[in-house]
Design a protein around this motif. Structure first.
Motif, short mmCIF file in Angstrom:
data_model
loop_
_atom_site.label_atom_id
_atom_site.label_comp_id
_atom_site.label_asym_id
_atom_site.label_seq_id
_atom_site.Cartn_x
_atom_site.Cartn_y
_atom_site.Cartn_z
N CYS A 105 0.82 -1.22 0.00
CA CYS A 105 0.00 0.00 0.00
C CYS A 105 0.86 1.27 0.00
O CYS A 105 1.02 1.93 1.02
CB CYS A 105 -0.98 0.02 1.16
SG CYS A 105 -2.34 -1.14 0.96
N SER A 122 0.11 5.02 2.07
CA SER A 122 -1.31 5.30 1.82
C SER A 122 -2.00 5.76 3.09
O SER A 122 -1.85 5.13 4.14
CB SER A 122 -2.00 4.04 1.28
OG SER A 122 -1.34 3.61 0.10
N HIS A 125 -4.56 -0.31 5.64
CA HIS A 125 -3.73 0.82 6.07
C HIS A 125 -3.70 0.98 7.58
O HIS A 125 -3.64 2.09 8.11
CB HIS A 125 -4.20 2.13 5.40
CG HIS A 125 -4.36 2.02 3.91
ND1 HIS A 125 -4.99 2.97 3.16
CD2 HIS A 125 -3.96 1.06 3.05
CE1 HIS A 125 -4.98 2.60 1.88
NE2 HIS A 125 -4.36 1.44 1.80
N ASP A 176 -0.88 -3.38 -3.84
CA ASP A 176 -1.05 -1.92 -3.94
C ASP A 176 0.33 -1.26 -4.05
O ASP A 176 0.65 -0.31 -3.35
CB ASP A 176 -1.89 -1.35 -2.80
CG ASP A 176 -3.36 -1.74 -2.92
OD1 ASP A 176 -3.72 -2.38 -3.92
OD2 ASP A 176 -4.14 -1.40 -2.01
N HIS A 204 -5.21 -2.19 -6.53
CA HIS A 204 -4.80 -0.96 -7.24
C HIS A 204 -3.78 -1.18 -8.36
O HIS A 204 -3.56 -0.27 -9.15
CB HIS A 204 -4.30 0.08 -6.24
CG HIS A 204 -5.41 0.62 -5.39
ND1 HIS A 204 -6.36 1.48 -5.88
CD2 HIS A 204 -5.74 0.39 -4.11
CE1 HIS A 204 -7.23 1.76 -4.92
NE2 HIS A 204 -6.88 1.11 -3.84
N ASP A 230 -3.90 -4.13 2.99
CA ASP A 230 -5.13 -3.54 2.45
C ASP A 230 -5.74 -2.39 3.26
O ASP A 230 -6.18 -1.41 2.68
CB ASP A 230 -6.19 -4.62 2.21
CG ASP A 230 -7.48 -4.07 1.64
OD1 ASP A 230 -7.41 -3.31 0.66
OD2 ASP A 230 -8.55 -4.37 2.18
N TYR A 286 -0.91 2.91 -7.54
CA TYR A 286 -2.33 3.28 -7.51
C TYR A 286 -2.68 3.85 -8.88
O TYR A 286 -1.87 4.52 -9.50
CB TYR A 286 -2.61 4.28 -6.39
CG TYR A 286 -2.70 3.61 -5.03
CD1 TYR A 286 -1.57 3.06 -4.42
CD2 TYR A 286 -3.91 3.51 -4.36
CE1 TYR A 286 -1.65 2.42 -3.20
CE2 TYR A 286 -4.00 2.88 -3.13
CZ TYR A 286 -2.87 2.34 -2.55
OH TYR A 286 -2.95 1.71 -1.33
FE LIG Z 1 -4.05 0.15 -0.41
#
Ligand SMILES: [Fe+2]
Length: 506
Positions: free
Chosen positions: A152, A431, A401, A180, A248, A399, A183
């Motif tokens: 992320c 993120s 965060h 991720d 993402h 996922d 993005y």
């Molecule tokens: Fe994410």
């Protein structure tokens, strides 16, 4: 940066590598820039080798990356020492325009459980140096393994300071990336506004280049922009990545053949195909993950001696109610869990344990983009663990965060009851921006989620230290990512005892 890198290469004996080049490097003079702007990477260690990766991009923010539309040779070397005085194996690969001028070399013939260094050269220039360890020999007794966990990494949301600290963690065997990595959204219009001491300050750093990404060239450029980050490059250079994807890398919350906007499946398939090819091109993964027919096989297993078996799951590509994994992958996981390793790590993307969010507690609503949207799959995993009497399953997740440490209940709905497995949810690299110890409004989360011991919404990463009887997880946090100089600390450390899924503070 280029000048420093070249100094580094000189110190490491890069001239000998360049001397071996020969051939035409006219393309490099035409590009007029350093081709290794995206760094180097390694991945998927086996007892006899690993993948080494690079991608030529003299002008990384341009479509086409400043490369000519033709194949160019790239030399590579793997050495037993940092100065490249003992070359173990070397060769030449071809960087092809069909693959965005990426290079994936599956290096074999190496010693198990050993550290190596690697580098590339092309166009009269040498890359930076990366280091990587092979896995121990199959079945060999192993006492200790250290794994990083990360994911992320929204480029516009914050700096990759957490990667800087992760790259300095001692003695990492590998880094599991739960996805991720990029993005897909457009460049933010207008800079994000932050409020400091009542004053509103505009922070305008790290904006995406270009609109929302759809085509292969779009995805390639987005990966290139992310990969120019020096802290991300440092993490790749420090250890092998075990790369997976989440949503993402393609589009927010995609599932199987559907995006969340109701696009016709055959139209979405075109975008998904471009995105998965770009993922392959930009990740240090093996030929087994090569894209074909608009799909690719991301799921795979890695073994670390007799200590740990890692199952890398694909919780996106085969989603179709009621299964988050698809029938074939479920069967593959069930068969592989009983392999006899002391520990099983189920390394995947979205939360497996049930979780009730404070804002939707009254309605009993859960996140349906996780295993909570596929309770039959979760029940099947719990049943598999029970049937095989496995007390050694740890789940790694990303996922949301946030850091969470919790357990997957053995009986659905009995959150206080016995555990089937332990789950560590790892917070994001960037993120969500700076984040906080606990998000406002989350005070009630412990009461409604007794199976979940911790929630921390700061940025960071995790480190798993796997021993023969106990497993330690450090939840690392960085105090800020929206300005430079963020410091790292350990928010919590948990222990898991083999044979007793659950959590103890350590
Ligand atoms: Fe994410």
């Amino acid at each position: 940066m280029t000048i420093d890198r070249r100094k580094l290469i000189h110190a490491a004996g890069g001239l000998t590598l360049l001397a071996g080049l020969g051939g035409s490097d006219a393309w490099a003079h035409a590009a007029g820039a350093y081709p290794f702007t995206l760094g180097v990477a390694s991945g998927d260690p086996a007892p006899d080798g690993f993948v080494i990766w690079t991608r030529l991009a003299p002008r990384p923010l341009e479509l086409g990356s400043g490369m000519p539309k033709r194949a160019v040779p790239v030399r590579w070397e793997v050495a037993e020492d940092e100065r490249f005085s003992r070359i173990a194996v070397s060769g030449e690969a071809i960087a092809r325009p069909e693959l965005g001028h990426s290079v994936h070399v599956e290096v074999g013939g190496l010693r198990p459980g050993a550290r190596y260094w690697y580098r590339f050269s092309a166009g009269g220039e040498a890359s930076g140096v990366g280091t990587v360890r092979t896995a121990p020999a199959a079945g060999a007794q192993l006492d200790r393994l250290r794994l990083g966990v990360a994911g992320c990494q929204h480029y516009e949301a914050g700096l990759y300071t957490a990667y800087k600290w992760l790259s300095q963690e001692p003695d990492l065997d590998a880094i599991f990336h739960y996805g991720d990595y990029i993005y897909e959204g457009p460049e933010k219009r207008g800079c994000p506004v932050t409020s400091t001491d009542g004053e509103r300050t505009r922070t305008c750093f790290r904006q995406h280049v270009g609109d929302e990404i759809y085509t292969l060239d779009d995805y390639r450029r987005r990966y290139a922009q992310y990969k120019t980050d020096p802290d991300l490059q440092a993490a790749h250079a420090a250890a092998a990545f075990l790369s997976t994807y989440d949503d993402h890398e393609v589009d927010n919350n995609w599932a199987g053949e559907a995006d969340q906007d109701g696009t016709a499946p055959e139209i979405f398939a075109l975008r998904r195909s471009a995105a998965l090819q770009a993922w392959y091109e930009n990740m240090p993964v093996r030929r087994a993950q090569f894209p074909a027919g608009g799909a690719l096989r991301m799921r795979r297993r890695l073994d670390y001696g007799d200590l740990l078996r890692i199952h890398l799951l694909d919780t996106r590509q085969y989603r179709a109610a009621p299964s988050i994994l698809g029938a074939e992958q479920h069967a593959w996981l069930e068969q592989g869990l009983g392999g006899g390793a002391r520990w099983n790590l189920v390394a995947q993307q979205v939360m497996v344990m049930p979780f009730l969010y404070p804002e939707s507690r009254a309605a009993g609503r859960t996140n349906t983009d996780s295993w909570s949207g596929y309770p039959a799959s979760r029940e099947r995993l719990v049943q598999t663990i029970a049937a095989q009497k496995l007390g050694n399953v740890v789940i790694a997740t990303g996922d949301v965060h946030k850091h969470h440490a919790g357990v997957l209940p053995a009986r659905a709905g009995d959150l206080d009851g016995p555990a089937a497995a332990t789950e560590f949810v790892c917070t994001s690299i960037s993120s969500g921006g700076d984040g906080a110890v606990m998000d406002a409004g989350w005070e009630g989360v412990a009461a409604t989620n007794p199976h979940c011991r911790l929630t921390d919404a700061r940025r960071g990463y995790q480190v798993f230290e796997v021993g023969r009887e106990s497993w330690l997880t450090d939840l690392k946090v960085v105090d800020r990512v929206t300005s430079p100089g963020g410091r790292v600390s350990t928010a919590a450390r948990f222990a898991v005892q083999r044979g007793k899924p659950g959590l103890a503070s350590a």
